[in-house]
Design a protein around this motif. Structure first.
Motif, PDB file in Angstrom:
ATOM      1  N   ALA B  32       0.808  -1.211   0.000  1.00  0.00           N
ATOM      2  CA  ALA B  32       0.000   0.000   0.000  1.00  0.00           C
ATOM      3  C   ALA B  32       0.852   1.276   0.000  1.00  0.00           C
ATOM      4  O   ALA B  32       0.323   2.378   0.015  1.00  0.00           O
ATOM      5  CB  ALA B  32      -0.968  -0.003   1.185  1.00  0.00           C
ATOM      6  N   GLY B  73       1.550 -10.277   5.375  1.00  0.00           N
ATOM      7  CA  GLY B  73       0.186 -10.543   5.821  1.00  0.00           C
ATOM      8  C   GLY B  73      -0.752 -10.136   4.717  1.00  0.00           C
ATOM      9  O   GLY B  73      -0.783 -10.746   3.651  1.00  0.00           O
ATOM     10  N   VAL B  78       2.262   0.656   4.555  1.00  0.00           N
ATOM     11  CA  VAL B  78       2.465   1.800   3.677  1.00  0.00           C
ATOM     12  C   VAL B  78       3.927   2.237   3.671  1.00  0.00           C
ATOM     13  O   VAL B  78       4.246   3.399   3.443  1.00  0.00           O
ATOM     14  CB  VAL B  78       1.540   2.969   4.076  1.00  0.00           C
ATOM     15  CG1 VAL B  78       0.126   2.674   3.652  1.00  0.00           C
ATOM     16  CG2 VAL B  78       1.582   3.212   5.567  1.00  0.00           C
ATOM     17  N   ALA B 136      -6.916   1.851  10.774  1.00  0.00           N
ATOM     18  CA  ALA B 136      -8.025   2.071   9.846  1.00  0.00           C
ATOM     19  C   ALA B 136      -8.165   0.925   8.849  1.00  0.00           C
ATOM     20  O   ALA B 136      -9.205   0.737   8.245  1.00  0.00           O
ATOM     21  CB  ALA B 136      -7.824   3.385   9.102  1.00  0.00           C
ATOM     22  N   SER B 141      -6.310  -5.976   7.495  1.00  0.00           N
ATOM     23  CA  SER B 141      -4.952  -6.201   7.998  1.00  0.00           C
ATOM     24  C   SER B 141      -4.919  -7.426   8.905  1.00  0.00           C
ATOM     25  O   SER B 141      -5.930  -7.798   9.498  1.00  0.00           O
ATOM     26  CB  SER B 141      -4.460  -4.973   8.774  1.00  0.00           C
ATOM     27  OG  SER B 141      -5.093  -4.896  10.034  1.00  0.00           O
ATOM     28  N   GLU B 149       4.320  -4.367  12.663  1.00  0.00           N
ATOM     29  CA  GLU B 149       4.421  -2.921  12.454  1.00  0.00           C
ATOM     30  C   GLU B 149       4.128  -2.140  13.733  1.00  0.00           C
ATOM     31  O   GLU B 149       4.206  -0.912  13.729  1.00  0.00           O
ATOM     32  CB  GLU B 149       3.426  -2.453  11.378  1.00  0.00           C
ATOM     33  CG  GLU B 149       3.664  -2.986   9.977  1.00  0.00           C
ATOM     34  CD  GLU B 149       4.798  -2.267   9.264  1.00  0.00           C
ATOM     35  OE1 GLU B 149       5.484  -1.447   9.899  1.00  0.00           O
ATOM     36  OE2 GLU B 149       4.995  -2.533   8.068  1.00  0.00           O
ATOM     37  N   GLY B 152      -1.205   1.138  15.255  1.00  0.00           N
ATOM     38  CA  GLY B 152      -2.039   1.864  16.205  1.00  0.00           C
ATOM     39  C   GLY B 152      -3.255   2.394  15.485  1.00  0.00           C
ATOM     40  O   GLY B 152      -3.468   2.085  14.320  1.00  0.00           O
ATOM     41  N   GLY B 203       9.284  -7.727  10.244  1.00  0.00           N
ATOM     42  CA  GLY B 203       9.674  -8.929   9.513  1.00  0.00           C
ATOM     43  C   GLY B 203      11.160  -9.079   9.299  1.00  0.00           C
ATOM     44  O   GLY B 203      11.602  -9.872   8.476  1.00  0.00           O
TER      45      GLY B 203
HETATM   46  C1  LIG Z   1      -6.079   2.540   4.186  1.00  0.00           C
HETATM   47  C2  LIG Z   1      -5.017   2.192   5.186  1.00  0.00           C
HETATM   48  C3  LIG Z   1      -5.152   2.648   6.483  1.00  0.00           C
HETATM   49  C4  LIG Z   1      -4.188   2.329   7.432  1.00  0.00           C
HETATM   50  N1  LIG Z   1      -4.376   2.777   8.683  1.00  0.00           N
HETATM   51  C5  LIG Z   1      -3.450   2.481   9.619  1.00  0.00           C
HETATM   52  C6  LIG Z   1      -3.624   2.956  10.944  1.00  0.00           C
HETATM   53  O1  LIG Z   1      -4.605   3.620  11.270  1.00  0.00           O
HETATM   54  N2  LIG Z   1      -2.675   2.642  11.849  1.00  0.00           N
HETATM   55  C7  LIG Z   1      -1.595   1.873  11.522  1.00  0.00           C
HETATM   56  O2  LIG Z   1      -0.794   1.606  12.390  1.00  0.00           O
HETATM   57  N3  LIG Z   1      -1.418   1.430  10.261  1.00  0.00           N
HETATM   58  C8  LIG Z   1      -2.309   1.698   9.304  1.00  0.00           C
HETATM   59  N4  LIG Z   1      -2.120   1.248   8.032  1.00  0.00           N
HETATM   60  C9  LIG Z   1      -0.914   0.479   7.695  1.00  0.00           C
HETATM   61  C10 LIG Z   1      -1.073  -1.062   7.766  1.00  0.00           C
HETATM   62  O3  LIG Z   1      -2.415  -1.421   7.584  1.00  0.00           O
HETATM   63  C11 LIG Z   1      -0.578  -1.637   9.052  1.00  0.00           C
HETATM   64  O4  LIG Z   1       0.810  -1.473   9.087  1.00  0.00           O
HETATM   65  C12 LIG Z   1      -0.876  -3.136   9.254  1.00  0.00           C
HETATM   66  O5  LIG Z   1      -0.383  -3.517  10.507  1.00  0.00           O
HETATM   67  C13 LIG Z   1      -0.261  -4.035   8.213  1.00  0.00           C
HETATM   68  O6  LIG Z   1      -0.824  -5.320   8.333  1.00  0.00           O
HETATM   69  P1  LIG Z   1      -0.723  -6.371   7.140  1.00  0.00           P
HETATM   70  O7  LIG Z   1      -1.356  -7.638   7.575  1.00  0.00           O
HETATM   71  O8  LIG Z   1      -1.244  -5.781   5.917  1.00  0.00           O
HETATM   72  O9  LIG Z   1       0.841  -6.570   7.037  1.00  0.00           O
HETATM   73  P2  LIG Z   1       1.767  -6.471   5.763  1.00  0.00           P
HETATM   74  O10 LIG Z   1       1.612  -5.175   5.105  1.00  0.00           O
HETATM   75  O11 LIG Z   1       1.595  -7.663   4.942  1.00  0.00           O
HETATM   76  O12 LIG Z   1       3.174  -6.530   6.467  1.00  0.00           O
HETATM   77  C14 LIG Z   1       3.622  -5.478   7.248  1.00  0.00           C
HETATM   78  C15 LIG Z   1       5.024  -5.779   7.751  1.00  0.00           C
HETATM   79  O13 LIG Z   1       4.993  -6.836   8.669  1.00  0.00           O
HETATM   80  C16 LIG Z   1       5.779  -7.913   8.242  1.00  0.00           C
HETATM   81  N5  LIG Z   1       5.004  -9.099   8.605  1.00  0.00           N
HETATM   82  C17 LIG Z   1       3.738  -9.399   8.259  1.00  0.00           C
HETATM   83  N6  LIG Z   1       3.358 -10.528   8.865  1.00  0.00           N
HETATM   84  C18 LIG Z   1       4.393 -10.963   9.601  1.00  0.00           C
HETATM   85  C19 LIG Z   1       4.619 -12.077  10.450  1.00  0.00           C
HETATM   86  N7  LIG Z   1       3.666 -12.989  10.674  1.00  0.00           N
HETATM   87  N8  LIG Z   1       5.832 -12.211  11.038  1.00  0.00           N
HETATM   88  C20 LIG Z   1       6.787 -11.286  10.844  1.00  0.00           C
HETATM   89  N9  LIG Z   1       6.646 -10.221  10.050  1.00  0.00           N
HETATM   90  C21 LIG Z   1       5.454 -10.046   9.441  1.00  0.00           C
HETATM   91  C22 LIG Z   1       6.000  -7.696   6.794  1.00  0.00           C
HETATM   92  O14 LIG Z   1       7.241  -8.227   6.380  1.00  0.00           O
HETATM   93  C23 LIG Z   1       5.996  -6.186   6.677  1.00  0.00           C
HETATM   94  O15 LIG Z   1       7.246  -5.679   6.997  1.00  0.00           O
HETATM   95  C24 LIG Z   1      -3.053   1.561   7.062  1.00  0.00           C
HETATM   96  C25 LIG Z   1      -2.941   1.116   5.770  1.00  0.00           C
HETATM   97  C26 LIG Z   1      -3.899   1.428   4.825  1.00  0.00           C
HETATM   98  C27 LIG Z   1      -3.727   0.934   3.438  1.00  0.00           C
END
Ligand SMILES: Cc1cc2nc3c(=O)[nH]c(=O)nc-3n(C[C@H](O)[C@H](O)[C@H](O)COP(=O)(O)OP(=O)(O)OC[C@H]3O[C@@H](n4cnc5c(N)ncnc54)[C@H](O)[C@@H]3O)c2cc1C
Ligand code: SF4
Ligand code: SF4
Lengths: 480, 462
Positions: B32, B73, B78, B136, B141, B149, B152, B203
């Motif tokens: 993203a 995941g 982002v 959000a 997620s 990450e 929050g 990760g």
């Molecule tokens: C519209 C939108 C709104 C968002 N709002 C917020 C918000 O309000 N607050 C916020 O904090 N973030 C927000 N985010 C960012 C994001 O959603 C978060 O960072 C979320 O935690 C990522 O989860 P994911 O499952 O998509 O992980 P991914 O994007 O797939 O991975 C994130 C990171 O974690 C690592 N990872 C994933 N799974 C594992 C695992 N099992 N073991 C070890 N490492 C791993 C990956 O290598 C990568 O570095 C937003 C993103 C979008 C697109």
């Protein structure tokens, strides 16, 4: 309608890759691969536009893996029109490579796989004879139901008892208070003639004259979503000619996909056509789903409600009447505070009886649930009307299933190419239906009806499937 | 990728759980964030393990062969944390999506990493419990991604972030060894706090395969109000004053004038378009004290100069107030096609100064930057509205972002409140950690992942 895939660049860059579509895409739910979700499709299309990638077999397959269900569109924060860009990608393939898209898929997925093949044959036999007919100006043959079939090859006689052949072009009603034209669509005409009959009967009973133009043809959605814009435009023009000739304000449909095609897609397809752009809009403005027409009729709901209250007050009600549900339903202004009196008055009104305006309502003691067809709920935005109709039928117990607006997995020809995935998506729907304990599944689209009925029979669930108007027809005791 | 490796990975997870086609792999070249890997950086394979054992086998093989592994995941981060880096393995944890335990007595949940945040929350709430962290993106997620990450959300001001709820982890190390950190107890001082180390490690230190989470009782009720200010400083002052008075709202969202104008135009929610700031405030807790809290906040907002205050009297009205917030994104997405959300964070009292800086930077580089913030915790989402196909504008955007980071650090803030460093911000990391600080982190990484196979490029750059 934008001509080339490249012209969609502005749309695809609006995808911010947020991944929100993962929570709603039915195909992604089954496959879990990033390439199977809207974000993946949009990014692949973008890669093709940027010349990072080509129209490969793999690309073609990914593009075919979309149900065009619009769930992602409704949920997308940027409102990316994913279904439209996928359609444009399919069209690009057809433009650049001819029509092998369909053929290859059929060879690869249909012939290789017995399950799919049997299904296709079943569909095939159901559809034989419906594929071509003469165009309105004799300008060649138009595909009637080109579902997954090469439109140039198939010529077969019309099915003898098609819906339209059973009715005159004008179903007359004495002192008609309204006149509408009925766009039947292929499936009603060739397969579910019972739905067509119900539409006519219900309209007739409400004093509406129904015109069923003989020269109408397939709406064109199946070819359009598979990327064949050229045929789709031919079909659009033909239907526009046929329906604009009729002296009606309303063109009734009983299928969400046909409805959306007539109402919006024609105007998009023909946006650059100097003659037909306007005509398409004109037709579009007249299109209404049958449930929209019924609910907007003067006093339609009151009539049913009053009739129902009469029965209650007369003590003629049967067991299992959803008394509370009925009374807790918001009343229409007309019925507030005057239900009983009105009812008595209107049922004593002899002219009304003569006109068939106030048909007796039979009690239909079924537990009923409703499935929202994608193109009806997210396309035509028809969600409440069918529920209002179902709820207003005495004896019916209406139960909402979990996520009623999730795609049933049919996706038009999707179910032919990807039968396994389609069946899996369908399994969830069947499970949700079973959970309600309903005896009847009501829906507003023949493709959904077919796909859900197929799923129900696969799982030996004894649930009847019918169109909303058929349930209403039962309540009218017509032809029973 | 060598056929032999593909073969061995396929043996580990099964034919249905590997992807190798060009089109499939292309779809792991982005997340993203606004970065995207090059065509030549496509991964060699994407694998979806079903459990910790399979994960361990994959890592062991990758470690022996020195193949980079990108844990993933839902790919909603982002910060460029999940994009492919050439002949690598994309390790998707989404098949491991079971809630293993919901323990009401001990207020604990044990989950696999692929569980979707929102799903966990609804399951937990069915038992009258609460898992507060609310990014959000929670509808998609994964908890694993949240932990990696340290995500929050708006509720951070009152309830903290993911870190505050992680009690223990099962982690597969690069070597394929499996370790357990923390445990099911709230108190636990046995050894170093490895749980916190892995939380937010993006990760780079190990793959999380099981998570023990703390739950709390669900607040009885909540209420929402909205306050409009003609000056940003006034809103800011109100926020500080609210918290100083000992009222801690569950959320305190701040919208700036660009957002206000666009929301009004888009959703017609009745906001004065010349206002400089809107605060959307939600309080939760026992029913009896809610009204009192609302009164107090109303009072403070008035004193700080609010020109309009709306308090929801019914859930429907609360819903209406939230509609303004929810339409924020679609509203600005109409303005320009590309949207970049940065999340620089400053101490609460520096919010007005930071917003001024943002304005100045936007003017300097002639780009549009709207601000939406979690005002209670100083987390400002600077939203850049641009068009990525416009090369010239894009280069200005990049410069503006660089300056944003520097400005935030100068105001005692941080590059990222919740989005992570990833690949996008790795070049800025020493702004905050200093050279020595980074060096220590590098050494920790060395110990846990000597061959640098886990998410190389993230945090430490190339
Ligand atoms: C519209 C939108 C709104 C968002 N709002 C917020 C918000 O309000 N607050 C916020 O904090 N973030 C927000 N985010 C960012 C994001 O959603 C978060 O960072 C979320 O935690 C990522 O989860 P994911 O499952 O998509 O992980 P991914 O994007 O797939 O991975 C994130 C990171 O974690 C690592 N990872 C994933 N799974 C594992 C695992 N099992 N073991 C070890 N490492 C791993 C990956 O290598 C990568 O570095 C937003 C993103 C979008 C697109
Ligand atoms: S929800 Fe819309 S913007 Fe987000 S990834 Fe899907 S298509 Fe793109
Ligand atoms: S239209 Fe339906 S199947 Fe196609 S990408 Fe969107 S949600 Fe998925």
């Amino acid at each position: 309608m934008k001509q080339t895939l490249a012209s969609w660049e502005k749309e695809v860059i609006r995808c911010i890759r947020c991944g929100a579509c993962q929570s709603v895409c039915p195909v992604f739910k089954e496959l879990q691969a990033e390439a199977s979700v809207a974000r993946g499709r949009v990014m692949l299309i973008r890669a093709v536009i940027n010349k990072d990638s080509d129209l490969t077999d793999g690309f073609r397959e990914k593009m075919s893996l979309c149900l065009m269900c619009k769930a992602c569109v409704a949920n997308c924060p940027s409102g990316v029109k994913v279904d439209k860009v996928v359609e444009a990608a399919r069209a690009e393939i057809v433009r650049k490579q001819g029509l092998p898209f369909l053929k290859r898929l059929i060879f690869r997925f249909v012939l290789k796989n017995r399950w799919v093949f049997n299904f296709a044959m079943r569909m095939g036999s159901a559809f034989q004879g419906l594929v071509f007919r003469k165009g309105p100006h004799g300008q060649g043959m138009l595909p009637r139901m080109p579902l997954g079939l090469d439109r140039r090859r198939l010529l077969a006689p019309l099915a003898p008892q098609s819906f339209r052949s059973q009715y005159p072009e004008v179903v007359k009603v004495e002192d008609a208070k309204k006149r509408v034209a009925f766009f039947t669509g292929c499936m009603i005409n060739y397969i579910y003639t019972d739905t067509g009959r119900a539409v006519v009967n219900v309209l007739k009973r409400n004093g509406i004259e129904v015109v069923i133009p003989a020269l109408q043809n397939c709406c064109g959605a199946p070819v359009r979503i598979n990327g064949d814009y050229e045929s789709a435009r031919d079909m659009a023009r033909a239907n526009i000619n046929v329906f604009l000739r009729e002296q009606v304000d309303t063109v009734v449909v009983a299928c969400g996909t046909c409805g959306l095609t007539l109402k919006e897609e024609y105007a998009e397809l023909l946006a650059d056509d100097p003659v037909y752009a306007e005509k398409a809009k004109k037709l579009g403005a007249k299109v209404q789903d049958i449930t929209e027409v019924l609910v907007s009729l003067d006093g339609f709901r009151d009539k049913i409600q009053d009739e129902f209250q009469d029965k209650l007050l007369d003590g003629t009600q049967g067991k299992g009447l959803p008394f509370n549900t009925e009374l807790s339903r918001p009343k229409s202004p007309a019925s507030i505070g005057g239900g009983r009196q009105r009812a008595v008055k209107s049922s004593m009104d002899s002219t009304n009886i003569q006109r068939g305006l106030n048909p007796p309502l039979n009690e239909v003691s079924f537990k009923v649930t409703y499935h929202d067809p994608c193109h009806l709920v997210r396309g035509l935005k028809v969600k409440e009307q069918p529920r209002q109709i179902i709820r207003s039928i005495p004896g019916v117990e209406f139960v909402e299933m979990a996520k009623p607006d999730t795609c049933c997995g049919s996706g038009g020809s999707f179910s032919l190419y990807h039968y396994n995935i389609s069946a899996k998506i369908n399994d969830h729907k069947i499970e949700d239906i079973k959970q309600t304990g309903a005896e009847v599944l009501v829906t507003g689209c023949s493709a959904c009806r077919m796909h859900i009925a197929d799923g129900l029979s696969r799982q030996h669930a004894g649930v009847k499937v019918m169109h909303t108007v058929q349930l209403l027809e039962m309540a009218y005791e017509v032809d029973r | 990728m060598k056929q032999e490796i593909i073969q061995r990975l396929t043996e580990i997870v099964g034919q249905d759980n590997v992807y190798t086609s060009l089109e499939d792999l292309y779809c792991y070249s982005y997340d993203a964030s606004f970065v995207k890997s090059n065509k030549k950086d496509l991964a060699g394979i994407a694998v979806y393990p079903g459990n910790a054992e399979e994960t361990a086998k994959i890592l062991k093989l990758a470690n022996e062969e020195k193949i980079p592994v990108i844990p993933r995941g839902a790919g909603t981060n982002v910060s460029g944390g999940t994009i492919s880096v050439g002949d690598s393995i994309i390790l998707v944890l989404k098949r491991m999506n079971k809630i293993l335990e919901l323990d009401r007595k001990n207020l604990i949940a044990v989950v696999e990493p692929g569980v979707v945040t929102g799903y966990l929350q609804s399951e937990v709430e069915r038992l009258g419990l609460f898992y507060p962290p609310d990014p959000a993106s929670l509808a998609v997620s994964t908890i694993g991604g949240n932990v990696a990450e340290c995500a929050g959300g708006p509720r951070g001001v009152k309830y903290g972030v993911t870190r505050d709820y992680v009690l223990g982890l099962e982690v597969v190390l690069a070597s394929g060894e499996v370790i357990n950190t923390g445990g099911k107890t709230i108190k636990n001082v046995t050894g170093y706090d490895m749980t916190k180390l892995f939380t937010g490690s993006e990760g780079t230190l190990g793959v999380i395969t099981k998570i023990i989470l703390k739950l709390i009782p669900k607040p009885e009720a909540k209420n929402t109000m909205l306050a409009v200010f003609s000056e940003l400083e006034q809103a800011s002052e109100a926020v500080s004053e609210i918290i100083a008075k000992g009222v801690v709202p569950a959320t305190l969202e701040l919208l700036d004038n660009i957002y206000i104008r666009n929301i009004e135009e888009y959703a017609k929610v009745g906001l004065p378009t010349d206002a400089e700031a809107v605060l959307l405030i939600e309080v939760d807790g026992d029913r009896q004290i809610l009204a009192k809290q609302i009164d107090k906040i109303e009072e403070i907002c008035k004193q700080s100069g609010a020109i309009q205050i709306r308090i929801a009297q019914t859930p429907a009205e609360a819903e209406e107030l939230w509609r303004a917030r929810r339409s924020a994104f679609p509203a600005v997405s109409r303005v320009r096609p590309t949207i970049i959300g940065e999340d620089v964070t400053v101490p609460r009292s520096n919010i007005p100064a930071m917003v001024k800086q943002i304005r100045a930077i936007a003017a300097k580089y002639k780009v549009i930057i709207a601000v939406l913030g979690h005002a209670g915790d100083g987390n400002l989402h600077a939203t850049i509205l641009t068009d990525e196909t416009d090369r010239e504008e894009w280069s200005r955007v990049e410069k503006a972002i660089d300056e944003l980071f520097i400005a935030a650090v100068k105001l005692d803030g941080t590059l990222s409140g919740e989005h992570g460093i990833g690949r996008v911000k790795s070049k800025f990391i020493t702004l905050q950690t200093g050279e020595a600080g980074l060096e220590i982190q590098r050494r920790i990484k060395q110990v846990l992942d000597p061959n640098n196979i886990l998410n190389p490029g993230v945090m430490f750059g190339k």
